[in-house]
Scaffold this motif. Structure first.
Motif, PDB file in Angstrom:
ATOM      1  N   VAL A   9       0.868  -1.173   0.000  1.00 30.59           N
ATOM      2  CA  VAL A   9       0.000   0.000   0.000  1.00 30.59           C
ATOM      3  C   VAL A   9       0.908   1.227   0.000  1.00 30.59           C
ATOM      4  CG1 VAL A   9      -1.786   1.269   1.225  1.00 30.59           C
ATOM      5  CG2 VAL A   9      -1.763  -1.236   1.284  1.00 30.59           C
ATOM      6  N   PRO A  10       0.803   2.071  -1.037  1.00 30.39           N
ATOM      7  CA  PRO A  10       1.669   3.245  -1.081  1.00 30.39           C
ATOM      8  C   PRO A  10       1.250   4.274  -0.037  1.00 30.39           C
ATOM      9  CG  PRO A  10       0.599   2.828  -3.202  1.00 30.39           C
ATOM     10  CD  PRO A  10      -0.075   1.990  -2.183  1.00 30.39           C
ATOM     11  N   THR A  11       2.094   5.257   0.175  1.00 26.63           N
ATOM     12  CA  THR A  11       1.691   6.393   1.001  1.00 26.63           C
ATOM     13  C   THR A  11       1.289   7.536   0.075  1.00 26.63           C
ATOM     14  OG1 THR A  11       3.901   7.368   1.077  1.00 26.63           O
ATOM     15  CG2 THR A  11       3.335   5.746   2.783  1.00 26.63           C
ATOM     16  N   PHE A  12       0.450   8.408   0.596  1.00 23.87           N
ATOM     17  CA  PHE A  12       0.015   9.539  -0.220  1.00 23.87           C
ATOM     18  C   PHE A  12       1.199  10.426  -0.576  1.00 23.87           C
ATOM     19  CE2 PHE A  12      -1.546  13.909  -0.676  1.00 23.87           C
ATOM     20  CZ  PHE A  12      -2.338  13.727  -1.795  1.00 23.87           C
ATOM     21  N   ALA A  13       2.130  10.559   0.357  1.00 26.75           N
ATOM     22  CA  ALA A  13       3.280  11.433   0.118  1.00 26.75           C
ATOM     23  C   ALA A  13       4.055  11.013  -1.127  1.00 26.75           C
ATOM     24  CB  ALA A  13       4.200  11.419   1.339  1.00 26.75           C
ATOM     25  N   GLU A  14       4.112   9.718  -1.384  1.00 29.88           N
ATOM     26  CA  GLU A  14       4.825   9.232  -2.566  1.00 29.88           C
ATOM     27  C   GLU A  14       4.174   9.700  -3.850  1.00 29.88           C
ATOM     28  OE1 GLU A  14       5.906   4.872  -2.471  1.00 29.88           O
ATOM     29  OE2 GLU A  14       4.724   4.992  -0.633  1.00 29.88           O
ATOM     30  N   HIS A  15       2.879   9.941  -3.805  1.00 28.43           N
ATOM     31  CA  HIS A  15       2.126  10.222  -5.029  1.00 28.43           C
ATOM     32  C   HIS A  15       1.593  11.642  -5.117  1.00 28.43           C
ATOM     33  CE1 HIS A  15       1.973   6.196  -6.851  1.00 28.43           C
ATOM     34  NE2 HIS A  15       2.153   5.786  -5.597  1.00 28.43           N
ATOM     35  N   ARG A  16       1.815  12.406  -4.070  1.00 25.31           N
ATOM     36  CA  ARG A  16       1.226  13.751  -4.028  1.00 25.31           C
ATOM     37  C   ARG A  16       1.583  14.584  -5.262  1.00 25.31           C
ATOM     38  NH1 ARG A  16      -0.332  17.533   0.077  1.00 25.31           N
ATOM     39  NH2 ARG A  16      -0.089  19.631  -0.750  1.00 25.31           N
ATOM     40  N   ASP A  17       2.847  14.636  -5.621  1.00 23.51           N
ATOM     41  CA  ASP A  17       3.275  15.464  -6.752  1.00 23.51           C
ATOM     42  C   ASP A  17       2.692  14.962  -8.074  1.00 23.51           C
ATOM     43  OD1 ASP A  17       4.679  17.000  -4.983  1.00 23.51           O
ATOM     44  OD2 ASP A  17       6.651  16.201  -5.512  1.00 23.51           O
ATOM     45  N   TRP A 123      -2.748  10.308 -13.781  1.00 21.80           N
ATOM     46  CA  TRP A 123      -1.855  10.099 -12.630  1.00 21.80           C
ATOM     47  C   TRP A 123      -1.269   8.676 -12.645  1.00 21.80           C
ATOM     48  CZ3 TRP A 123      -4.330   7.605  -7.984  1.00 21.80           C
ATOM     49  CH2 TRP A 123      -3.349   7.176  -7.072  1.00 21.80           C
ATOM     50  N   LEU A 124      -2.138   7.681 -12.784  1.00 23.45           N
ATOM     51  CA  LEU A 124      -1.665   6.300 -12.705  1.00 23.45           C
ATOM     52  C   LEU A 124      -0.746   5.944 -13.870  1.00 23.45           C
ATOM     53  CD1 LEU A 124      -4.993   4.655 -11.489  1.00 23.45           C
ATOM     54  CD2 LEU A 124      -2.894   4.968 -10.153  1.00 23.45           C
ATOM     55  N   THR A 125      -1.051   6.475 -15.052  1.00 24.24           N
ATOM     56  CA  THR A 125      -0.184   6.201 -16.200  1.00 24.24           C
ATOM     57  C   THR A 125       1.198   6.800 -15.992  1.00 24.24           C
ATOM     58  OG1 THR A 125      -2.019   6.057 -17.782  1.00 24.24           O
ATOM     59  CG2 THR A 125       0.144   6.614 -18.679  1.00 24.24           C
ATOM     60  N   ARG A 126       1.224   8.034 -15.497  1.00 25.09           N
ATOM     61  CA  ARG A 126       2.514   8.692 -15.285  1.00 25.09           C
ATOM     62  C   ARG A 126       3.291   8.045 -14.132  1.00 25.09           C
ATOM     63  NH1 ARG A 126       0.665  10.267 -19.190  1.00 25.09           N
ATOM     64  NH2 ARG A 126       0.222  12.374 -19.927  1.00 25.09           N
ATOM     65  N   GLY A 160      -4.736  11.295   1.563  1.00 23.52           N
ATOM     66  CA  GLY A 160      -4.336  12.692   1.628  1.00 23.52           C
ATOM     67  C   GLY A 160      -5.073  13.509   0.586  1.00 23.52           C
ATOM     68  N   TRP A 161      -4.903  14.818   0.704  1.00 23.26           N
ATOM     69  CA  TRP A 161      -5.629  15.744  -0.175  1.00 23.26           C
ATOM     70  C   TRP A 161      -4.673  16.778  -0.727  1.00 23.26           C
ATOM     71  CZ3 TRP A 161     -10.876  15.148  -1.038  1.00 23.26           C
ATOM     72  CH2 TRP A 161     -11.522  14.214  -0.219  1.00 23.26           C
ATOM     73  N   VAL A 162      -4.978  17.219  -1.925  1.00 22.83           N
ATOM     74  CA  VAL A 162      -4.322  18.396  -2.492  1.00 22.83           C
ATOM     75  C   VAL A 162      -5.427  19.357  -2.931  1.00 22.83           C
ATOM     76  CG1 VAL A 162      -2.087  17.478  -3.187  1.00 22.83           C
ATOM     77  CG2 VAL A 162      -4.073  17.119  -4.657  1.00 22.83           C
ATOM     78  N   TYR A 163      -5.089  20.648  -2.848  1.00 19.25           N
ATOM     79  CA  TYR A 163      -6.097  21.679  -3.111  1.00 19.25           C
ATOM     80  C   TYR A 163      -5.644  22.568  -4.256  1.00 19.25           C
ATOM     81  CZ  TYR A 163      -7.487  20.002   1.443  1.00 19.25           C
ATOM     82  OH  TYR A 163      -7.855  19.185   2.478  1.00 19.25           O
TER      83      TYR A 163
END
Lengths: 185, 141
Positions: A9-17, A123-126, A160-163
């Motif tokens: 299970v990944p962390t959100f921090a890994e994928h935030r950018d 997102w998932l493709t990149r 996590g969330w991004v705004y």
């Protein structure tokens, strides 16, 4: 041990950018919107401006909340909340409607779902170019009058969330990862 | 992707295209962009999944197919497999338009005679270039 059980299970921090980059790419290239990241404080401020969700045909301030679930190398759900007024603007840009063209609720739901579908897929493709993911059809909810998203400062661990601001209106994009075999919804 | 480098229709004859996507607004967007291109188009047919697309193909003359992959009822991949089984559709030009541009997905369709693979989101100029390329014939990506 099966390959499924070995999935992490990944962390959100890994994928935030990567999530943020996907929102920018889809907003600019498909929906021709002006997009900028927003700090949680700015997002809250914009959400609390009374006009944030106003401007729909009924005069009621409404938000649309849309989710798309994904399953592949890992699984979870992407959830986006935006004012209905913004959803109308995005629809108009997407298909080339004029300011006075009528908009059906079904069309609004469809294009908002497509926005989130493209964000999730991009997102998932990149992020995982070697792996394929299956996405569920978007689920779009028209939230009750008075509902508004609340800033979630708990962007840690598996969610996590991004705004953002899109056309100067507030948009939240959340991701929740789930252990294999469990639904994130 | 595919090896076919011929134009999809004889020079001068307007194209008949079929757009397959479960989002009606995505179909509308593709249709609009196609209409803005400097390429003669006779008819634009639409389908919301692979099964509907097969019905259109059985009753209409179609030169080029633009299909999404992830759709309910029948996916784009299954649609392309079915098209590949029918000799009568051997000349149909097949283009994928999908958010899923992963190597795994591309590998999945590499034997399905797909001429072009367009990733969403794409700028309108991409569709213009694709249609121009389809009518002109050269340089298959």
């Amino acid at each position: 041990m099966s390959s499924q059980n070995s999935r992490q299970v990944p962390t959100f921090a890994e994928h935030r950018d990567a999530v943020a980059a996907a929102v920018v790419e889809v907003s600019e290239n498909s929906f021709f919107a002006f997009v900028a990241p927003a700090e949680p404080d700015l997002f809250s401020e914009l959400v609390n401006i009374p006009s944030a969700a106003e401007g729909d045909a009924s005069g009621e301030g409404r938000w649309l909340r849309t989710s798309v679930s994904f399953d592949g190398a890992f699984n979870g759900v992407v959830e986006v909340a935006m004012p209905e007024r913004l959803a109308r603007e995005l629809l108009a840009s997407f298909v080339g409607l004029g300011p006075d063209d009528p908009v059906e609720q079904e069309e609004l739901v469809d294009s908002t779902g497509e926005f989130v579908n493209q964000v999730c897929g991009t997102w998932l493709t990149r992020a995982c170019h070697h792996r394929r993911f299956d996405l569920t059809p978007p689920a779009v909810e028209r939230m009750p009058v008075g509902w508004a998203p609340v800033v979630d400062e708990g962007s840690a661990g598996e969610r996590g969330w991004v705004y953002f601001t899109l056309n100067d209106q507030p948009v939240s994009v959340g991701v929740r990862f789930a252990p294999f075999g469990e639904s994130a919804t | 992707m595919g090896d076919d480098q011929a134009a999809v229709s004889p020079p001068g004859r307007p194209l008949n295209i079929l757009i397959v996507d479960d989002s009606a607004m995505m179909r509308a967007m593709i249709k609009r962009v196609a209409g803005l291109c400097d390429v003669p188009i006779a008819n634009v047919y639409e389908a919301s999944n692979g099964a509907e697309a097969l019905q259109v193909l059985e009753t209409r003359q179609v030169d080029a197919l633009f299909t999404d992959i992830n759709m309910p009822v029948m996916t784009g991949t299954d649609l392309l497999r079915e098209i590949g089984r029918r000799a009568c559709w051997k000349d149909l030009t097949r283009v994928i338009i999908s958010t899923d541009g992963s190597e795994a997905r591309r590998a999945e369709v590499q034997d399905l005679n797909v001429r072009l693979y367009i990733e969403k989101p794409f700028r309108p100029e991409v569709m213009r270039d694709v249609l121009t390329e389809l009518t002109a014939g050269p340089d298959v990506r």
